[in-house]
Write a protein that holds these residues in place. Sequence first.
Motif, PDB file in Angstrom:
ATOM      1  N   ARG A   1       0.825  -1.205   0.000  1.00 49.74           N
ATOM      2  CA  ARG A   1       0.000   0.000   0.000  1.00 49.74           C
ATOM      3  C   ARG A   1       0.860   1.257   0.000  1.00 49.74           C
ATOM      4  NH1 ARG A   1      -3.363  -3.340   3.364  1.00 49.74           N
ATOM      5  NH2 ARG A   1      -2.239  -2.663   5.232  1.00 49.74           N
ATOM      6  N   SER A   2       1.948   1.226   0.775  1.00 47.42           N
ATOM      7  CA  SER A   2       2.863   2.364   0.800  1.00 47.42           C
ATOM      8  C   SER A   2       3.499   2.580  -0.565  1.00 47.42           C
ATOM      9  CB  SER A   2       3.937   2.145   1.868  1.00 47.42           C
ATOM     10  OG  SER A   2       4.895   3.178   1.842  1.00 47.42           O
ATOM     11  N   LYS A   3       3.879   1.466  -1.214  1.00 46.77           N
ATOM     12  CA  LYS A   3       4.512   1.565  -2.531  1.00 46.77           C
ATOM     13  C   LYS A   3       3.543   2.131  -3.558  1.00 46.77           C
ATOM     14  CE  LYS A   3       8.170   0.780  -5.070  1.00 46.77           C
ATOM     15  NZ  LYS A   3       9.469   1.389  -4.760  1.00 46.77           N
ATOM     16  N   ARG A   4       2.284   1.708  -3.498  1.00 44.90           N
ATOM     17  CA  ARG A   4       1.297   2.223  -4.442  1.00 44.90           C
ATOM     18  C   ARG A   4       1.057   3.711  -4.240  1.00 44.90           C
ATOM     19  NH1 ARG A   4      -2.336  -2.848  -3.101  1.00 44.90           N
ATOM     20  NH2 ARG A   4      -1.337  -4.386  -4.436  1.00 44.90           N
ATOM     21  N   ARG A   5       1.035   4.144  -2.983  1.00 41.48           N
ATOM     22  CA  ARG A   5       0.886   5.578  -2.732  1.00 41.48           C
ATOM     23  C   ARG A   5       2.045   6.356  -3.328  1.00 41.48           C
ATOM     24  NH1 ARG A   5      -0.983   3.867   2.426  1.00 41.48           N
ATOM     25  NH2 ARG A   5       1.106   4.161   3.295  1.00 41.48           N
ATOM     26  N   GLN A   6       3.266   5.827  -3.178  1.00 45.26           N
ATOM     27  CA  GLN A   6       4.430   6.486  -3.749  1.00 45.26           C
ATOM     28  C   GLN A   6       4.356   6.532  -5.269  1.00 45.26           C
ATOM     29  OE1 GLN A   6       7.893   4.450  -2.247  1.00 45.26           O
ATOM     30  NE2 GLN A   6       7.364   4.843  -0.104  1.00 45.26           N
ATOM     31  N   GLU A   7       3.871   5.427  -5.875  1.00 48.63           N
ATOM     32  CA  GLU A   7       3.747   5.396  -7.328  1.00 48.63           C
ATOM     33  C   GLU A   7       2.738   6.421  -7.815  1.00 48.63           C
ATOM     34  OE1 GLU A   7       2.756   1.382  -8.139  1.00 48.63           O
ATOM     35  OE2 GLU A   7       4.814   0.644  -7.973  1.00 48.63           O
ATOM     36  N   ARG A   8       1.599   6.534  -7.076  1.00 47.45           N
ATOM     37  CA  ARG A   8       0.605   7.534  -7.473  1.00 47.45           C
ATOM     38  C   ARG A   8       1.158   8.949  -7.351  1.00 47.45           C
ATOM     39  NH1 ARG A   8      -2.999   3.938  -4.735  1.00 47.45           N
ATOM     40  NH2 ARG A   8      -2.841   5.161  -2.823  1.00 47.45           N
ATOM     41  N   GLU A   9       1.933   9.189  -6.298  1.00 50.21           N
ATOM     42  CA  GLU A   9       2.536  10.509  -6.120  1.00 50.21           C
ATOM     43  C   GLU A   9       3.540  10.807  -7.224  1.00 50.21           C
ATOM     44  OE1 GLU A   9       4.157  10.337  -2.237  1.00 50.21           O
ATOM     45  OE2 GLU A   9       2.208  10.409  -1.213  1.00 50.21           O
ATOM     46  N   ARG A  10       4.339   9.802  -7.602  1.00 49.90           N
ATOM     47  CA  ARG A  10       5.289  10.004  -8.700  1.00 49.90           C
ATOM     48  C   ARG A  10       4.562  10.266 -10.012  1.00 49.90           C
ATOM     49  NH1 ARG A  10       8.430   5.709  -6.447  1.00 49.90           N
ATOM     50  NH2 ARG A  10       7.565   4.278  -7.984  1.00 49.90           N
TER      51      ARG A  10
END
Length: 308
Positions: free
Chosen positions: A68-77
């Motif tokens: 979930r943390s990784k997906r949030r980072q991907e969305r932010e990128r």
Amino acid sequence: MAGGGSDGGCSSAEPEGEAAVACEALRLLRIEPAAVGAAAGRAGGGAPCSRNVLRKRRRWERVLAARRSKRRQERERSRAGRAEGPGAAGRDGGRAPAALAKERLLEARAAGPRLCVDLGVADRMSLKETSRLASQIRRLYGANRRATKPFWLCLTEFVVGSLIYEECFRMNDGFSNYLIDTTEESFLDLFPLDVIVYLTPDSENVLEDIDPNKVYVLGGLVDESIHKKLTLQRAQEQSVQTARLPIREYMVKTANTKNYHSETLAINQVFEVLSTYYETRSWPTALKAGVSSGKGYTLPDAVKAVEV
């Protein structure tokens, strides 16, 4: 909070000010008695969870949290990239393909989905079949490395010194450098039962979608093996959920001289279907990519085109 007064361990005679604030904070942080009772009931009730089950569950919860943390980072990128404009894509496109492939694979390791090849049945194969399986593992890894949205791969029950172990290193150059997990443990020891989906052509359940929070398992048997329903029986013995590719739902049988029709695919062909679907969200496109004409199936549109 070891002390247990009616006000959370704080005396009613405490002076006001900081002590009162601290008292109120402690009171708010207390766990409700009903919650404590429920937890105690689960721990000491009639159906307690084993330490091993709890350990797997906690480990899997950590994996899900990381995803979930990784997906949030991907969305932010992604949002940042759109804000920067088309120049950002150009800069990213100038990176080496090998570096991009490695980055995608490591992202899949954190965010899923995961695909395991179950090698616990590899000892039932001949040397020829084992060599073919090692070749299929190489093709599967190569296809995954090229994929825009790769899976994270794991070889389970990959026992040092076994025939499949020796063949993988003999036939696949650079196998030790593959970005995959290998373990002598069973997939049952690595993941909770409720997240495992064993893919077998003999299942009555149809795979409708790919869930990144699931772990998909392929039986490590070559397509020419004569062991009927072995993977299905193996999954059922462990009460693991099973599914099959939706070949019958989207494809039709074709006429051929041997009247041959098979839904049993090599593991790299199954992966081609899964990978294409995960990228396109189209089962017809995915099945066309992975199911060869030699299996005796084709898409209905292809049949209509021949008839016209």
